[in-house]
Structure formats: structure tokens, C-alpha cells
Write a protein that holds these residues in place. Sequence first.
Motif, PDB file in Angstrom:
ATOM      1  N   GLY A 269      14.559 -10.405   4.757  1.00  0.00           N
ATOM      2  CA  GLY A 269      15.906 -10.063   6.085  1.00  0.00           C
ATOM      3  C   GLY A 269      14.874  -8.312   6.827  1.00  0.00           C
ATOM      4  N   ASP A 270      15.582  -7.666   7.218  1.00  0.00           N
ATOM      5  CA  ASP A 270      15.360  -7.024   7.617  1.00  0.00           C
ATOM      6  C   ASP A 270      14.805  -5.186   6.986  1.00  0.00           C
ATOM      7  OD1 ASP A 270      17.435  -6.408   7.205  1.00  0.00           O
ATOM      8  OD2 ASP A 270      18.161  -5.093   9.021  1.00  0.00           O
ATOM      9  N   ARG A 271      14.974  -5.408   5.788  1.00  0.00           N
ATOM     10  CA  ARG A 271      13.930  -4.686   4.599  1.00  0.00           C
ATOM     11  C   ARG A 271      12.432  -4.841   4.502  1.00  0.00           C
ATOM     12  NH1 ARG A 271      18.297  -4.518   0.127  1.00  0.00           N
ATOM     13  NH2 ARG A 271      17.177  -2.448  -0.042  1.00  0.00           N
ATOM     14  N   ALA A 272      11.799  -3.815   4.418  1.00  0.00           N
ATOM     15  CA  ALA A 272      10.853  -3.839   3.740  1.00  0.00           C
ATOM     16  C   ALA A 272      10.416  -2.866   2.139  1.00  0.00           C
ATOM     17  CB  ALA A 272       9.514  -3.073   4.410  1.00  0.00           C
ATOM     18  N   PHE A 273       9.274  -3.316   1.227  1.00  0.00           N
ATOM     19  CA  PHE A 273       9.048  -2.450   0.358  1.00  0.00           C
ATOM     20  C   PHE A 273       8.160  -2.547   0.312  1.00  0.00           C
ATOM     21  CE2 PHE A 273      13.288  -4.818   0.161  1.00  0.00           C
ATOM     22  CZ  PHE A 273      14.369  -4.745  -0.650  1.00  0.00           C
ATOM     23  N   ARG A 274       6.962  -1.753  -0.790  1.00  0.00           N
ATOM     24  CA  ARG A 274       5.543  -1.924  -0.940  1.00  0.00           C
ATOM     25  C   ARG A 274       6.359  -2.682  -2.054  1.00  0.00           C
ATOM     26  NH1 ARG A 274       2.138   4.213  -1.168  1.00  0.00           N
ATOM     27  NH2 ARG A 274       0.041   3.094  -0.911  1.00  0.00           N
ATOM     28  N   THR A 275       4.118  -3.283  -2.701  1.00  0.00           N
ATOM     29  CA  THR A 275       4.647  -3.837  -4.074  1.00  0.00           C
ATOM     30  C   THR A 275       3.860  -3.414  -4.313  1.00  0.00           C
ATOM     31  OG1 THR A 275       3.772  -5.296  -2.882  1.00  0.00           O
ATOM     32  CG2 THR A 275       5.805  -5.140  -3.177  1.00  0.00           C
ATOM     33  N   TYR A 276       2.260  -2.431  -3.435  1.00  0.00           N
ATOM     34  CA  TYR A 276       0.645  -2.811  -4.338  1.00  0.00           C
ATOM     35  C   TYR A 276       0.190  -1.860  -3.463  1.00  0.00           C
ATOM     36  CZ  TYR A 276      -3.467  -3.339  -6.319  1.00  0.00           C
ATOM     37  OH  TYR A 276      -4.521  -3.299  -7.114  1.00  0.00           O
ATOM     38  N   PHE A 277      -0.913  -0.823  -4.077  1.00  0.00           N
ATOM     39  CA  PHE A 277      -1.897   0.097  -3.184  1.00  0.00           C
ATOM     40  C   PHE A 277      -3.245  -0.287  -3.863  1.00  0.00           C
ATOM     41  CE2 PHE A 277      -3.862   3.958  -2.355  1.00  0.00           C
ATOM     42  CZ  PHE A 277      -4.190   3.862  -1.435  1.00  0.00           C
ATOM     43  N   MET A 278      -4.219  -0.349  -3.487  1.00  0.00           N
ATOM     44  CA  MET A 278      -5.786  -0.091  -3.866  1.00  0.00           C
ATOM     45  C   MET A 278      -6.764   0.414  -2.688  1.00  0.00           C
ATOM     46  SD  MET A 278      -7.639  -3.819  -4.112  1.00  0.00           S
ATOM     47  CE  MET A 278      -8.681  -3.011  -4.741  1.00  0.00           C
ATOM     48  N   ASN A 279      -7.297   1.517  -3.355  1.00  0.00           N
ATOM     49  CA  ASN A 279      -8.174   1.963  -2.091  1.00  0.00           C
ATOM     50  C   ASN A 279      -9.833   2.756  -3.208  1.00  0.00           C
ATOM     51  OD1 ASN A 279      -7.838   4.026  -3.760  1.00  0.00           O
ATOM     52  ND2 ASN A 279      -7.504   5.220  -2.101  1.00  0.00           N
ATOM     53  N   GLY A 280     -10.765   3.111  -2.695  1.00  0.00           N
ATOM     54  CA  GLY A 280     -11.759   3.115  -3.241  1.00  0.00           C
ATOM     55  C   GLY A 280     -12.993   2.079  -4.077  1.00  0.00           C
ATOM     56  N   ARG A 281     -13.711   2.623  -5.041  1.00  0.00           N
ATOM     57  CA  ARG A 281     -14.218   1.381  -6.154  1.00  0.00           C
ATOM     58  C   ARG A 281     -13.328   0.081  -6.178  1.00  0.00           C
ATOM     59  NH1 ARG A 281     -18.794   0.568  -9.351  1.00  0.00           N
ATOM     60  NH2 ARG A 281     -18.930  -1.142  -9.094  1.00  0.00           N
ATOM     61  N   GLY A 282     -13.780  -0.819  -6.141  1.00  0.00           N
ATOM     62  CA  GLY A 282     -12.629  -1.806  -6.294  1.00  0.00           C
ATOM     63  C   GLY A 282     -12.395  -2.285  -4.881  1.00  0.00           C
ATOM     64  N   VAL A 283     -12.010  -2.206  -3.918  1.00  0.00           N
ATOM     65  CA  VAL A 283     -11.657  -2.683  -2.545  1.00  0.00           C
ATOM     66  C   VAL A 283     -12.486  -3.900  -2.004  1.00  0.00           C
ATOM     67  CG1 VAL A 283     -11.763  -2.340  -0.113  1.00  0.00           C
ATOM     68  CG2 VAL A 283     -10.407  -1.086  -2.280  1.00  0.00           C
ATOM     69  N   GLU A 284     -14.071  -3.273  -2.332  1.00  0.00           N
ATOM     70  CA  GLU A 284     -15.712  -3.882  -2.213  1.00  0.00           C
ATOM     71  C   GLU A 284     -15.451  -5.399  -2.972  1.00  0.00           C
ATOM     72  OE1 GLU A 284     -16.917  -2.111  -5.621  1.00  0.00           O
ATOM     73  OE2 GLU A 284     -15.211  -1.369  -4.140  1.00  0.00           O
ATOM     74  N   ALA A 285     -14.764  -5.657  -3.872  1.00  0.00           N
ATOM     75  CA  ALA A 285     -15.197  -6.927  -5.026  1.00  0.00           C
ATOM     76  C   ALA A 285     -13.546  -7.717  -3.910  1.00  0.00           C
ATOM     77  CB  ALA A 285     -14.492  -6.965  -5.702  1.00  0.00           C
ATOM     78  N   VAL A 286     -12.402  -7.129  -2.902  1.00  0.00           N
ATOM     79  CA  VAL A 286     -12.095  -8.088  -2.544  1.00  0.00           C
ATOM     80  C   VAL A 286     -12.540  -8.807  -0.929  1.00  0.00           C
ATOM     81  CG1 VAL A 286      -9.668  -7.806  -1.300  1.00  0.00           C
ATOM     82  CG2 VAL A 286      -9.538  -6.484  -2.946  1.00  0.00           C
ATOM     83  N   GLY A 287     -11.582  -9.632  -0.407  1.00  0.00           N
ATOM     84  CA  GLY A 287     -12.337 -10.539   0.550  1.00  0.00           C
ATOM     85  C   GLY A 287     -11.932 -11.871   0.473  1.00  0.00           C
ATOM     86  N   PRO A 288     -12.180 -12.527  -0.085  1.00  0.00           N
ATOM     87  CA  PRO A 288     -11.965 -14.001   0.257  1.00  0.00           C
ATOM     88  C   PRO A 288     -10.680 -14.073  -0.741  1.00  0.00           C
ATOM     89  CG  PRO A 288     -14.138 -13.388  -1.243  1.00  0.00           C
ATOM     90  CD  PRO A 288     -13.252 -12.413  -1.034  1.00  0.00           C
ATOM     91  N   THR A 289     -10.155 -15.504   0.126  1.00  0.00           N
ATOM     92  CA  THR A 289      -8.361 -16.133   0.614  1.00  0.00           C
ATOM     93  C   THR A 289      -7.994 -15.103  -0.834  1.00  0.00           C
ATOM     94  OG1 THR A 289      -9.036 -17.418   1.874  1.00  0.00           O
ATOM     95  CG2 THR A 289      -6.627 -17.811   0.816  1.00  0.00           C
ATOM     96  N   PHE A 290      -8.292 -15.847  -1.905  1.00  0.00           N
ATOM     97  CA  PHE A 290      -7.913 -15.845  -3.966  1.00  0.00           C
ATOM     98  C   PHE A 290      -7.770 -14.381  -3.926  1.00  0.00           C
ATOM     99  CE2 PHE A 290      -9.073 -20.165  -3.445  1.00  0.00           C
ATOM    100  CZ  PHE A 290      -8.659 -20.773  -2.932  1.00  0.00           C
ATOM    101  N   THR A 291      -9.064 -13.696  -3.803  1.00  0.00           N
ATOM    102  CA  THR A 291      -8.671 -11.744  -4.064  1.00  0.00           C
ATOM    103  C   THR A 291      -7.919 -11.698  -3.273  1.00  0.00           C
ATOM    104  OG1 THR A 291     -10.402 -11.676  -2.444  1.00  0.00           O
ATOM    105  CG2 THR A 291     -11.247 -12.168  -4.822  1.00  0.00           C
ATOM    106  N   LEU A 292      -7.337 -12.089  -1.628  1.00  0.00           N
ATOM    107  CA  LEU A 292      -6.399 -10.943  -1.209  1.00  0.00           C
ATOM    108  C   LEU A 292      -4.853 -11.472  -2.047  1.00  0.00           C
ATOM    109  CD1 LEU A 292      -7.891 -11.363   2.428  1.00  0.00           C
ATOM    110  CD2 LEU A 292      -7.328  -9.275   0.859  1.00  0.00           C
TER     111      LEU A 292
END
Length: 330
Positions: A269-292
Motif C-alpha cells: 500500500g502506502d508503506r515501504a520496507f527495506r529488505t536487502y542491501f549490498m555494496n563493494g565486492r560482489g556488486v560486479e556480478a549483478v546486472g543480468p535480469t535473474f541476478t537482480l
Amino acid sequence: MQQSKHHKGKARSEYNARFANPDMRRRLQSMYRIDQPNTAFEDLLKRLDEAGARAEEEASQAVMENKQLAGPPPSVGGRPAEGIQEELHMAHEPLGIPAPSSTANHIEWPKVVANDAWREARNALLVKEKDLMKRGDALAAERRRLPMVEVPTDYRFLTADGETDLIGLFAGRRQLIVYRFFYAPDVENWPDGACSGCSMFADSITHHEHLAGRDVTLVFASAAPQDRINTYKRRMGWSTPWVTLPDDRFSRDFDVEEQFGINVFVRDGDRAFRTYFMNGRGVEAVGPTFTLLDLTPLGRQEGWQNVPPGRPQGAPYAWWRLHDHYGSAA
């Protein structure tokens, strides 16, 4: 100047490329803790800088003459002067450096074996690769079971169409991925370019329409104003939605004030929640549809996934479309 950690991966090329500016040299040397420059590369770049300065002077003179005389656009070296002027706005951006392999005198390649021996070794490795894939699936299943925390929704974001809040970033969808993209006056390549690492990430990113087809909105967020962002998007050929952060509140609250990162949110609805966070090494492996998709609580929404009760799932593969043919599903 705020010394963002995300610069460090490009330390040597950035430092070498800007050696000619003493102030920049001292600043980068302190930032990246580089002791000695690459002398040979400095000499090369000095020659390139001198050639670039000559080209800029010739182009500027040609443009001035064009303003004074009617007629076809002038050229420099057979190229339109105005085209050279457009390219010169990138002159402050460091040129690429050669891959180590391209200048190596000798490379120690793998051992040469018969085809049967190669297949045996390949199959042995394949067992480990499949095991790694399954462990990745198990990790994604564990990620989908993370708890979540409610967050304020009154963060401000500027878009090409005006101001919006966190709920507005969802664009009506249930899940949101925000990538903190460093593009600002204190970041390399400003004003006509952004962080090289963030830009490489954006180059590798999926078409956001595929994510939208799974009820996910992907957004980039930067400090740069919208006119700069839109110009840079056109230059790079990107279509991912990209908002301006008018203050540092969002960055500070979601751990991306000093370094790039990916935050995942869901909306009820009009409420928001944070579920996950990542930074640094490892982000470079993310990008294609399924990794996101694997970063989100609903995942790929395919029946084979290991998900908690109450998470909607559908048939695998059946939802795939060309990125311009999702229609109302996206």
C-alpha cells in the motif's frame, strides 16, 4: 572534497591520466595512497594532452571563422570542427589503459592435452560449477527469508517530470531496486561523465523492462541534476530510470553516502520496507535480469524456487518476452 571509496578500484589509471595537473595529482595521490607514478604512461599521456590541446585550438579557431563567414561548416583534418568540439568535452576523461596481456612479452597458457583428457578435466570442473549454482540457489532462498524493516516514505527525489517520494519510485509495482550511482562534481569524469565503475555497472545492467515484467522497478540515484543525467543517458544509450538526490538523507540512511550500493525495497500500500542491501565486492556480478531478481523477496516468481508460504509463483520461462513486448505486464 568528499573522498568516496568507490574511486579506489580505478586509482592508478585515474592518477596517471591526470598527472599534468599538480593539484589533482596531490589530491589523487593522497586519496589513493599511490607512491610512484607510471613514468612511461605519463610520457604517453603528456604527448596525447599536447596533441589534444592543439586540436582544441584548431577547432576553436575554425568555429570562430564559421561564425564570421557564411558557408559550409569548417573542418579540421577532414573532420567537422563542431564534431571535434563535441568530442573535446570528454578530453578530461582518462583514456583506457592497455590490458596487461596486450603488452606482455610472454604468457604462460594452460597445459596442452588430448581431447579426452580435456573433457575429463572439464567434466570434473562442471560438477563443482553445478554445486556452486545450487549453493547460489540456496543462498537466494535464504535471502528471500530475511526479515524487513519499515522505512519512511518522505524521501525526496527529482525526476524529469518533477519531484516524487519513495512510494513514487515504485511506479505502481510492489518491489523496488535502487542503485546509488556516483555522478557529482566531486566524482571522476565530471561534468560530462560519471564514475567509471558505476557506468560499467550500468552498461552491464539488464533492460529494466524484464524486471518490470516481474513486478520490479529499477532506479539509479545520483546527486547530479536532471539535465546532466539526461544528457549522459543519451550519450551512453541507457534507458533505466534515473533520479536526482536533492540532499544526502537517502544516501546517509541507506548506507550509500560514501560508496555505491544496491538497496531493495517492497511496498505494501502506502508503506515501504527495506529488505536487502549490498555494496563493494560482489556488486560486479549483478546486472543480468535473474541476478537482480534473486535479490528481491519474490525472486524470479517461478515455481521451482524455494520460497516461504504466501509468495506467489508462476510457470518458469513462460513469462519471458522481448524487452519491448511486455505490454501491460510491465
